[in-house]
Scaffold this motif. Sequence first.
Motif, PDB file in Angstrom:
ATOM      1  N   ALA A 110      64.282  48.658  39.694  1.00  0.00           N
ATOM      2  CA  ALA A 110      62.742  49.327  39.289  1.00  0.00           C
ATOM      3  C   ALA A 110      61.308  48.634  38.686  1.00  0.00           C
ATOM      4  N   GLY A 111      61.931  48.119  37.476  1.00  0.00           N
ATOM      5  CA  GLY A 111      61.533  47.244  36.459  1.00  0.00           C
ATOM      6  C   GLY A 111      61.064  46.103  37.089  1.00  0.00           C
ATOM      7  N   ILE A 112      61.751  45.248  38.142  1.00  0.00           N
ATOM      8  CA  ILE A 112      61.175  44.196  38.308  1.00  0.00           C
ATOM      9  C   ILE A 112      60.465  44.483  39.486  1.00  0.00           C
ATOM     10  N   ASN A 113      61.042  45.581  40.527  1.00  0.00           N
ATOM     11  CA  ASN A 113      59.528  45.396  41.591  1.00  0.00           C
ATOM     12  C   ASN A 113      57.805  45.958  41.114  1.00  0.00           C
ATOM     13  N   GLN A 114      58.233  46.229  39.839  1.00  0.00           N
ATOM     14  CA  GLN A 114      56.924  47.098  39.819  1.00  0.00           C
ATOM     15  C   GLN A 114      56.374  45.736  38.474  1.00  0.00           C
ATOM     16  N   PHE A 115      57.513  45.910  37.667  1.00  0.00           N
ATOM     17  CA  PHE A 115      56.276  44.526  36.794  1.00  0.00           C
ATOM     18  C   PHE A 115      56.274  43.813  36.762  1.00  0.00           C
ATOM     19  N   ILE A 116      56.857  43.348  38.187  1.00  0.00           N
ATOM     20  CA  ILE A 116      57.401  41.137  38.294  1.00  0.00           C
ATOM     21  C   ILE A 116      56.102  41.271  39.664  1.00  0.00           C
ATOM     22  N   ILE A 117      57.205  42.191  40.762  1.00  0.00           N
ATOM     23  CA  ILE A 117      55.948  42.024  42.238  1.00  0.00           C
ATOM     24  C   ILE A 117      54.639  43.134  42.155  1.00  0.00           C
ATOM     25  N   GLY A 118      54.902  44.352  41.395  1.00  0.00           N
ATOM     26  CA  GLY A 118      53.347  44.850  41.721  1.00  0.00           C
ATOM     27  C   GLY A 118      52.884  44.495  40.781  1.00  0.00           C
ATOM     28  N   LEU A 119      52.919  44.835  39.333  1.00  0.00           N
ATOM     29  CA  LEU A 119      51.937  44.502  38.353  1.00  0.00           C
ATOM     30  C   LEU A 119      50.983  43.160  38.248  1.00  0.00           C
ATOM     31  N   PHE A 120      52.182  42.027  38.815  1.00  0.00           N
ATOM     32  CA  PHE A 120      51.231  40.651  38.856  1.00  0.00           C
ATOM     33  C   PHE A 120      51.898  39.916  39.547  1.00  0.00           C
ATOM     34  N   ILE A 121      52.187  40.244  41.049  1.00  0.00           N
ATOM     35  CA  ILE A 121      51.885  39.323  42.144  1.00  0.00           C
ATOM     36  C   ILE A 121      50.554  40.752  43.645  1.00  0.00           C
ATOM     37  N   THR A 122      50.717  41.797  43.269  1.00  0.00           N
ATOM     38  CA  THR A 122      49.642  42.510  43.704  1.00  0.00           C
ATOM     39  C   THR A 122      48.636  42.662  43.600  1.00  0.00           C
ATOM     40  N   THR A 123      48.677  42.463  42.140  1.00  0.00           N
ATOM     41  CA  THR A 123      47.427  42.379  41.672  1.00  0.00           C
ATOM     42  C   THR A 123      46.575  41.086  42.010  1.00  0.00           C
ATOM     43  N   PHE A 124      47.375  39.908  42.090  1.00  0.00           N
ATOM     44  CA  PHE A 124      46.853  38.580  42.719  1.00  0.00           C
ATOM     45  C   PHE A 124      46.058  38.596  44.006  1.00  0.00           C
ATOM     46  N   TRP A 125      47.236  39.279  44.736  1.00  0.00           N
ATOM     47  CA  TRP A 125      47.120  39.898  46.494  1.00  0.00           C
ATOM     48  C   TRP A 125      45.306  40.468  46.716  1.00  0.00           C
ATOM     49  N   ILE A 126      45.164  41.481  45.475  1.00  0.00           N
ATOM     50  CA  ILE A 126      44.358  42.189  45.352  1.00  0.00           C
ATOM     51  C   ILE A 126      42.543  41.630  45.460  1.00  0.00           C
ATOM     52  N   SER A 127      43.077  40.521  44.223  1.00  0.00           N
ATOM     53  CA  SER A 127      42.234  40.201  43.382  1.00  0.00           C
ATOM     54  C   SER A 127      41.533  39.144  44.230  1.00  0.00           C
ATOM     55  N   VAL A 128      42.653  38.305  45.510  1.00  0.00           N
ATOM     56  CA  VAL A 128      41.822  37.470  46.570  1.00  0.00           C
ATOM     57  C   VAL A 128      41.162  38.211  47.161  1.00  0.00           C
ATOM     58  N   LEU A 129      42.024  39.044  47.780  1.00  0.00           N
ATOM     59  CA  LEU A 129      41.765  39.884  48.952  1.00  0.00           C
ATOM     60  C   LEU A 129      39.732  40.619  48.437  1.00  0.00           C
ATOM     61  N   TYR A 130      39.651  41.194  47.440  1.00  0.00           N
ATOM     62  CA  TYR A 130      38.510  41.945  47.302  1.00  0.00           C
ATOM     63  C   TYR A 130      37.913  40.894  46.666  1.00  0.00           C
ATOM     64  N   GLY A 131      37.993  39.894  46.172  1.00  0.00           N
ATOM     65  CA  GLY A 131      37.306  38.921  45.148  1.00  0.00           C
ATOM     66  C   GLY A 131      37.077  39.676  43.394  1.00  0.00           C
ATOM     67  N   SER A 132      37.875  40.416  43.534  1.00  0.00           N
ATOM     68  CA  SER A 132      37.855  40.765  41.770  1.00  0.00           C
ATOM     69  C   SER A 132      39.123  39.764  41.323  1.00  0.00           C
ATOM     70  N   PRO A 133      37.845  40.646  39.362  1.00  0.00           N
ATOM     71  CA  PRO A 133      38.640  39.556  38.515  1.00  0.00           C
ATOM     72  C   PRO A 133      40.423  39.611  38.556  1.00  0.00           C
ATOM     73  N   TYR A 134      41.005  39.162  38.624  1.00  0.00           N
ATOM     74  CA  TYR A 134      42.611  39.304  38.384  1.00  0.00           C
ATOM     75  C   TYR A 134      42.721  39.935  37.128  1.00  0.00           C
ATOM     76  N   LEU A 135      42.370  39.318  36.028  1.00  0.00           N
ATOM     77  CA  LEU A 135      42.545  40.751  34.467  1.00  0.00           C
ATOM     78  C   LEU A 135      41.534  41.512  34.105  1.00  0.00           C
ATOM     79  N   SER A 136      41.055  42.234  34.910  1.00  0.00           N
ATOM     80  CA  SER A 136      40.130  43.891  34.573  1.00  0.00           C
ATOM     81  C   SER A 136      41.041  44.357  35.614  1.00  0.00           C
ATOM     82  N   LEU A 137      41.674  43.735  36.361  1.00  0.00           N
ATOM     83  CA  LEU A 137      42.457  44.580  37.222  1.00  0.00           C
ATOM     84  C   LEU A 137      44.070  45.126  36.845  1.00  0.00           C
TER      85      LEU A 137
END
Length: 178
Positions: A110-137
């Motif tokens: 759960a830690g790997i899925n949430q804090f590595i994949i979910g927090l960092f990688i998914t946030t990166f995909w959201i910033s790419v898809l919607y053009g939002s600043p990564y750090l503000s997400l």
Amino acid sequence: MKEKKIRISVRDITLMAMLIAIDIVLSRFCSIQAWNVKIGFAFIAPVTAAILMGPAQAAVVAGVADVLGTLMFPIGPYFPGFTLNSCLNGLVWGLFLHKKPSIPKAAIAAGINQFIIGLFITTFWISVLYGSPYLSLLPVRLTQACILFVAQFVTISVLQEVLFKRIKGIFQVGVSAQ
């Protein structure tokens, strides 16, 4: 060098199809979601696949459910990065919970899925898809990751003690009867 042949039974395919359907329902209709946050219990389907069948099947369940769910009940545009993350989540569940699931392994997965994949990688995909600043997400996504980590850990711990042992026993009895 011998090639290892992977055999998937009709029972496994049927179980995977049922888990894909459960994942879609839980993900699309039983979760709280906004464009950058999603909290729900869809992880139960790939976790079940991971415990019963292994990492590859859990990755397939999670990935196919993501693609079909997006095509049938779109929340936003289809983005392959999210499907990759779904497959990675299923793979992690399978690597940690297949054969000998335990509460510490559930916490690590759960830690790997949430804090590595979910927090960092998914946030990166959201910033790419919607053009939002990564750090503000990250602050909002960190809150989501913490909530989902606790929800996943508690749910898996309870289900592991109550449900998964019974289901696994049923499937092992069916396999030995063949």
